[in-house]
Design an enzyme around this catalytic site. Structure first.
Site, PDB file in Angstrom:
ATOM      1  N   LYS A  87     -27.050  -6.129 -14.638  1.00  0.00           N
ATOM      2  CA  LYS A  87     -27.452  -7.530 -14.853  1.00  0.00           C
ATOM      3  C   LYS A  87     -27.339  -7.661 -16.509  1.00  0.00           C
ATOM      4  O   LYS A  87     -28.061  -6.830 -17.316  1.00  0.00           O
ATOM      5  CB  LYS A  87     -28.745  -7.865 -14.351  1.00  0.00           C
ATOM      6  CG  LYS A  87     -29.011  -9.034 -13.712  1.00  0.00           C
ATOM      7  CD  LYS A  87     -30.455  -8.884 -13.116  1.00  0.00           C
ATOM      8  CE  LYS A  87     -30.997 -10.432 -12.458  1.00  0.00           C
ATOM      9  NZ  LYS A  87     -32.337 -10.356 -12.013  1.00  0.00           N
TER      10      LYS A  87
HETATM   11  O1  G3P Z   1     -34.490 -13.643 -10.019  1.00  0.00           O
HETATM   12  C1  G3P Z   1     -35.057 -14.106 -11.160  1.00  0.00           C
HETATM   13  C2  G3P Z   1     -36.518 -14.166 -10.971  1.00  0.00           C
HETATM   14  O2  G3P Z   1     -37.021 -12.927 -10.976  1.00  0.00           O
HETATM   15  C3  G3P Z   1     -37.393 -15.146 -11.886  1.00  0.00           C
HETATM   16  O3  G3P Z   1     -38.079 -15.768 -11.107  1.00  0.00           O
HETATM   17  O4  G3P Z   1     -40.125 -17.149 -10.801  1.00  0.00           O
HETATM   18  O5  G3P Z   1     -40.072 -15.692 -12.785  1.00  0.00           O
HETATM   19  O6  G3P Z   1     -38.965 -17.761 -12.459  1.00  0.00           O
HETATM   20  P1  G3P Z   1     -39.267 -16.520 -11.807  1.00  0.00           P
END
Ligand code: G3P
Length: 218
Positions: A87
Site C-alpha cells: 500500500k
Molecule cells: O481503508 C481506509 C480506512 O481505514 C480509513 O477509514 O474511517 O479512518 O476514514 P477512516
C-alpha cells in the site's frame, strides 16, 4: 464485488472469514497502532498471522515517504507472503514507487485517493488497486460515492485494469452505494459488513415462522 475487512484485529478478521464472504484484508499504520503492533519484527509477524488466516489479498502499507524508502520497505513487505499487496500513498514519490513495483511484478494499492485526477495517475502507474476514501470525503460535505462513480466511468472508458477499492467505509449503506457506483472491492469495518444482515422484517418473519412451527408441532 469483492469484500475486504479493514482492520488489523485478528479476532475481527477471523469473524469476517468465518462468514464465508471474505476476499482479503486492508490495514494501515493507524489500524496497526490501534492493535498495539509496533516494531518491525512484530509488524512482520502480524502480517504473517493475517496471511495465515485469510487466503486473499492483504494490503500492508509503507511508512517511508521517499521513493528509495518506499521501495526498500515495499520489497520487504512483499517478501512476507505472495498475497501481500504493498500500500503506497498518492504522492509524487508514491506514483514513482507504484511504477517501480509494477515493473518488478509487485502488486500495489494506491491509498489516500480523493480525486479523479489522482485515480488516473495511479492507473497510469499500474496500481493493482486504487483506494478512494469515501467516508473522509463525506466528512468534508462532498459525496464520496460520486467519486467512485466518476472513477468507474473513467476506468471503463479508458480500459484501465486498476481495481477500484472503496475505502473509508463507515456504514452498510456505503457498501450498497459503492456496489451501485461500480466499485470492484469494498474494504469495511466488520460492523458495516454485519450491518448488511439487519432488517426488522427478517427478525419478525423468523419469529413468526418459529412460533407457527412450535404451535403445529406441540
Ligand atoms: O481503508 C481506509 C480506512 O481505514 C480509513 O477509514 O474511517 O479512518 O476514514 P477512516
Amino acid at each position: 464485488m469483492k469484500f475486504f475487512v479493514d482492520t488489523a484485529n485478528l479476532e475481527q478478521i477471523k469473524e469476517a472469514q468465518d462468514l464465508g464472504i471474505l476476499d482479503g484484508v486492508t490495514t494501515n499504520p493507524s489500524l496497526m497502532a490501534k492493535e498495539g503492533i509496533t516494531g518491525e519484527a512484530n509488524i512482520i509477524a502480524h502480517y504473517k498471522a493475517i496471511c495465515d488466516l485469510v487466503d486473499g489479498d492483504i494490503s500492508a502499507e509503507v511508512i517511508a515517504t521517499d521513493f528509495e524508502g518506499m521501495i526498500k520497505e515495499g520489497q520487504a513487505l512483499a517478501d512476507i507472503h505472495e498475497n501481500i499487496v504493498v500500500k503506497v500513498p498518492m504522492t509524487k514519490d508514491g506514483v514513482k514507487a507504484i511504477r517501480w513495483f509494477t515493473d518488478h511484478d509487485i502488486r500495489t494499492n494506491c491509498t489516500l485517493v480523493f480525486s479523479a485526477g489522482q485515480a488516473i495517475l495511479a492507473a497510469k502507474a499500474g496500481a493493482t488497486y486504487l483506494s478512494p476514501f469515501i467516508g473522509r470525503i463525506d466528512d468534508m460535505n462532498w459525496d464520496g460515492i460520486e467519486l467512485i462513480a466518476q472513477i468507474a466511468d473513467i476506468y471503463t472508458t479508458q480500459g484501465y485494469p486498476t481495481e477500484i477499492l472503496a475505502a473509508s467505509i463507515r456504514t452498510p449503506l456505503h457498501i450498497v452505494r459503492a456496489a451501485e457506483a461500480g466499485a470492484d472491492v469494498v474494504t469495511c469495518p466488520l460492523s458495516s459488513i454485519l450491518g448488511l444482515l439487519k432488517h426488522p422484517l427478517t427478525d419478525i418473519g423468523l419469529a413468526q415462522f418459529l412460533a407457527d412451527h412450535k404451535k403445529a408441532n406441540s
